[in-house]
Design an enzyme around this catalytic site. Sequence first.
Site, PDB file in Angstrom:
ATOM      1  N   TYR A 123      -9.995  -1.305  -0.802  1.00  0.00           N
ATOM      2  CA  TYR A 123      -8.750  -0.804  -1.413  1.00  0.00           C
ATOM      3  C   TYR A 123      -8.931   0.668  -1.805  1.00  0.00           C
ATOM      4  O   TYR A 123      -8.101   1.517  -1.501  1.00  0.00           O
ATOM      5  CB  TYR A 123      -8.423  -1.659  -2.640  1.00  0.00           C
ATOM      6  CG  TYR A 123      -7.094  -1.365  -3.302  1.00  0.00           C
ATOM      7  CD1 TYR A 123      -5.933  -2.024  -2.915  1.00  0.00           C
ATOM      8  CD2 TYR A 123      -6.991  -0.431  -4.333  1.00  0.00           C
ATOM      9  CE1 TYR A 123      -4.705  -1.768  -3.529  1.00  0.00           C
ATOM     10  CE2 TYR A 123      -5.776  -0.164  -4.957  1.00  0.00           C
ATOM     11  CZ  TYR A 123      -4.647  -0.840  -4.557  1.00  0.00           C
ATOM     12  OH  TYR A 123      -3.447  -0.574  -5.175  1.00  0.00           O
ATOM     13  N   HIS A 161       0.826  -1.216   0.000  1.00  0.00           N
ATOM     14  CA  HIS A 161       0.000   0.000   0.000  1.00  0.00           C
ATOM     15  C   HIS A 161       0.858   1.262   0.000  1.00  0.00           C
ATOM     16  O   HIS A 161       0.438   2.303   0.493  1.00  0.00           O
ATOM     17  CB  HIS A 161      -1.006  -0.024   1.162  1.00  0.00           C
ATOM     18  CG  HIS A 161      -2.052  -1.090   0.961  1.00  0.00           C
ATOM     19  ND1 HIS A 161      -3.181  -0.882   0.205  1.00  0.00           N
ATOM     20  CD2 HIS A 161      -2.094  -2.375   1.361  1.00  0.00           C
ATOM     21  CE1 HIS A 161      -3.897  -2.009   0.171  1.00  0.00           C
ATOM     22  NE2 HIS A 161      -3.246  -2.934   0.867  1.00  0.00           N
ATOM     23  N   ASP A 215       2.688   1.808  -3.139  1.00  0.00           N
ATOM     24  CA  ASP A 215       2.924   2.165  -4.561  1.00  0.00           C
ATOM     25  C   ASP A 215       2.032   3.317  -5.018  1.00  0.00           C
ATOM     26  O   ASP A 215       2.496   4.236  -5.686  1.00  0.00           O
ATOM     27  CB  ASP A 215       2.831   0.937  -5.496  1.00  0.00           C
ATOM     28  CG  ASP A 215       1.481   0.252  -5.568  1.00  0.00           C
ATOM     29  OD1 ASP A 215       0.589   0.538  -4.727  1.00  0.00           O
ATOM     30  OD2 ASP A 215       1.308  -0.608  -6.468  1.00  0.00           O
ATOM     31  N   SER A 273      -2.005 -12.575 -10.792  1.00  0.00           N
ATOM     32  CA  SER A 273      -2.297 -13.302 -12.024  1.00  0.00           C
ATOM     33  C   SER A 273      -2.708 -12.316 -13.119  1.00  0.00           C
ATOM     34  O   SER A 273      -2.366 -12.501 -14.290  1.00  0.00           O
ATOM     35  CB  SER A 273      -3.386 -14.346 -11.799  1.00  0.00           C
ATOM     36  OG  SER A 273      -4.550 -13.755 -11.287  1.00  0.00           O
ATOM     37  N   SER A 274      -3.401 -11.242 -12.753  1.00  0.00           N
ATOM     38  CA  SER A 274      -3.867 -10.317 -13.801  1.00  0.00           C
ATOM     39  C   SER A 274      -2.710  -9.494 -14.373  1.00  0.00           C
ATOM     40  O   SER A 274      -2.631  -9.316 -15.590  1.00  0.00           O
ATOM     41  CB  SER A 274      -5.001  -9.427 -13.305  1.00  0.00           C
ATOM     42  OG  SER A 274      -4.654  -8.802 -12.108  1.00  0.00           O
ATOM     43  N   ALA A 333      -5.419 -14.823  -5.375  1.00  0.00           N
ATOM     44  CA  ALA A 333      -4.625 -15.084  -4.172  1.00  0.00           C
ATOM     45  C   ALA A 333      -3.722 -13.907  -3.825  1.00  0.00           C
ATOM     46  O   ALA A 333      -3.010 -13.937  -2.836  1.00  0.00           O
ATOM     47  CB  ALA A 333      -3.782 -16.335  -4.369  1.00  0.00           C
ATOM     48  N   GLY A 334      -3.726 -12.865  -4.680  1.00  0.00           N
ATOM     49  CA  GLY A 334      -2.856 -11.726  -4.421  1.00  0.00           C
ATOM     50  C   GLY A 334      -1.449 -11.932  -4.960  1.00  0.00           C
ATOM     51  O   GLY A 334      -0.504 -11.311  -4.490  1.00  0.00           O
ATOM     52  N   LEU A 335      -1.294 -12.809  -5.962  1.00  0.00           N
ATOM     53  CA  LEU A 335       0.026 -13.028  -6.567  1.00  0.00           C
ATOM     54  C   LEU A 335       0.077 -12.483  -7.994  1.00  0.00           C
ATOM     55  O   LEU A 335       0.932 -12.855  -8.792  1.00  0.00           O
ATOM     56  CB  LEU A 335       0.384 -14.523  -6.541  1.00  0.00           C
ATOM     57  CG  LEU A 335       0.470 -15.137  -5.138  1.00  0.00           C
ATOM     58  CD1 LEU A 335       0.780 -16.632  -5.222  1.00  0.00           C
ATOM     59  CD2 LEU A 335       1.533 -14.441  -4.291  1.00  0.00           C
ATOM     60  N   ASP A 346       2.697  -4.271  -9.497  1.00  0.00           N
ATOM     61  CA  ASP A 346       2.560  -5.626 -10.023  1.00  0.00           C
ATOM     62  C   ASP A 346       3.044  -5.717 -11.472  1.00  0.00           C
ATOM     63  O   ASP A 346       3.752  -6.650 -11.857  1.00  0.00           O
ATOM     64  CB  ASP A 346       1.097  -6.090  -9.930  1.00  0.00           C
ATOM     65  CG  ASP A 346       0.528  -5.908  -8.532  1.00  0.00           C
ATOM     66  OD1 ASP A 346       1.321  -5.773  -7.583  1.00  0.00           O
ATOM     67  OD2 ASP A 346      -0.715  -5.894  -8.387  1.00  0.00           O
TER      68      ASP A 346
HETATM   69  C1  GLA Z   1      -2.547  -4.715  -5.038  1.00  0.00           C
HETATM   70  C2  GLA Z   1      -2.331  -3.650  -6.115  1.00  0.00           C
HETATM   71  C3  GLA Z   1      -0.904  -3.093  -6.048  1.00  0.00           C
HETATM   72  C4  GLA Z   1      -0.548  -2.658  -4.630  1.00  0.00           C
HETATM   73  C5  GLA Z   1      -0.890  -3.769  -3.619  1.00  0.00           C
HETATM   74  C6  GLA Z   1      -0.672  -3.350  -2.192  1.00  0.00           C
HETATM   75  O1  GLA Z   1      -1.717  -5.826  -5.321  1.00  0.00           O
HETATM   76  O2  GLA Z   1      -2.549  -4.203  -7.394  1.00  0.00           O
HETATM   77  O3  GLA Z   1      -0.766  -2.022  -6.953  1.00  0.00           O
HETATM   78  O4  GLA Z   1      -1.209  -1.465  -4.282  1.00  0.00           O
HETATM   79  O5  GLA Z   1      -2.235  -4.206  -3.757  1.00  0.00           O
HETATM   80  O6  GLA Z   1       0.670  -3.107  -1.957  1.00  0.00           O
END
Ligand code: GLA
Length: 381
Positions: free
Chosen positions: A222, A35, A37, A128-129, A124-126, A173
Site C-alpha cells: 500500500y 486507491h 482517496d 472494521s478499524s 477483510a477490507g470492510l 473509510d
Molecule cells: C484502504 C484505505 C483507504 C483506501 C483504500 C483503497 O481501505 O484505508 O483509505 O485508500 O484502501 O481505496
Amino acid sequence: MNLKQQASQHFQQQFSTPCDIVCYAPGRVNVIGDHTDYNDGFVLPAAINYGTAIAASKRDDNQVLVYAHDCDQQTSQFSLDDIQFDQDMMWSNYVRGTIAMLQKKFPEVGGATLAVTGNVPQGAGLSSSASFEIAILKTFASLYDLPLDGIQAALLGQQAENQFVGCNCGIMDQLISAMGQESNAMLLDCRALTFEDAPIPAGFSFVIVNSNVKRGLVDSEYNLRREQCEAVAKHFGVKALRDLTLEQLQSEQANLSEVEYRRARHVISENDRTLAALEALKANDIATMSELMMASHLSLKDDFEVTTPEMDALVEIIAEVIGQQGGTRMTGGGFGGCVVALAPSELVEPIKAAISAQYEQRSGLVADVYVCTAEQGAFRA
Ligand code: GLA
C-alpha cells in the site's frame, strides 16, 4: 439481540452496573473508486449494516478502561494524562490513538469505561478499524457533549491511523463510516471533503464476498503504491494525481517508468469512472454501472496490480451470473479481502450458488458471503 443491546449487556456483565449510553458506527463497502482517496480524488462507498457498538459511562479519574469482547475479551486501561502505544494489545491502539487526537482538539475530554463489540469481519477490507475509531469518537462526543461533526471526526480517525497506529491510509473509510446515508452510496471528494448521495436502486443490495485470501504485504505494498503515485505527481509539479488528465499523462509517457505510468493511469481513469458512476446511479443506469465496475476491476488488476488470482476468479464467477443486470469488482485496498457485487435481489441466490459451485474448485478456498444494505453513518443527522 442487536449489536447495541449486546454491547450494553457486556458492559453490565463486565462492570456490574448499567452503562449510560450506547453508540454505534458502521463499516463500509466501496462501490467504486479505489486507491484514489490518497490522491485527493473521488470515491463512492456506502456504509453497511455491520459495525461496532460501544456501551459507555463517564468516569472522573481521567482513566479509560475498555473491554473488547471480540478481541479475546481483553481489557486495557490507560490514563488520559499519558497515552502510550500498547505493544501487546494492538486493538487498544485504536482507542488510544483516537482519544489522543480528540484530546488535542478538545482538551476538556475526560475518562470513560467502555465495552466494545462488533460484527465487521476483521482483516477483510470492510473497515472494521474505521468503524471502531468512529464509534469511539461518537461515544466520547456524546459523553462529553463535544461539538464534533462527522468531517472532523473522520479527520481525527485518519490522524489516529496515520500518526498513532502507523497506517498511512486515506480518508475514505472514516468519512463514510461517519457520514453514510441509508439506501445511498456516497460520492466523496477527498480533497474538498464534500459529498453527494448516490441512490442505490430499489431492489438492489450489496453482495460482499470475502475471498479469504490471507492478506499479506498489505501495508508495505500500500505504501509503495502511494509513493509511486506521489512520484508521478511530483514529476508534473502538481499536488496530487487528481490534478492530471489522461492526455497530460500520455504526453509524458516517455519520461516516466512503465510502472509509474500504469499506476497513474489507474488513478486518473478511476477518478473519471467514479464520477461517471454517480451519474449512472442517479439515472438508474445499471448497464453503465456494470461496465464501470468491471473497468475498475481490470484497472486495479492490470495497472495498479492489487488484486489476487482468487479475487479475479470471484469477479469472473459473479460477472457470469449478473451480466449487465448488476456490477462487480474488487473492493478496498486489495491484496486479498473482498469483492463486491451490486446485484438485484433475484440474483443474490444464483450468485451464492455459483460461488459455492466454482470458487473452492478454482482457488482451494471457501468464500464467505455477506448480503448488505446501505446504512446511515454515525454522525449523519
Ligand atoms: C484502504 C484505505 C483507504 C483506501 C483504500 C483503497 O481501505 O484505508 O483509505 O485508500 O484502501 O481505496
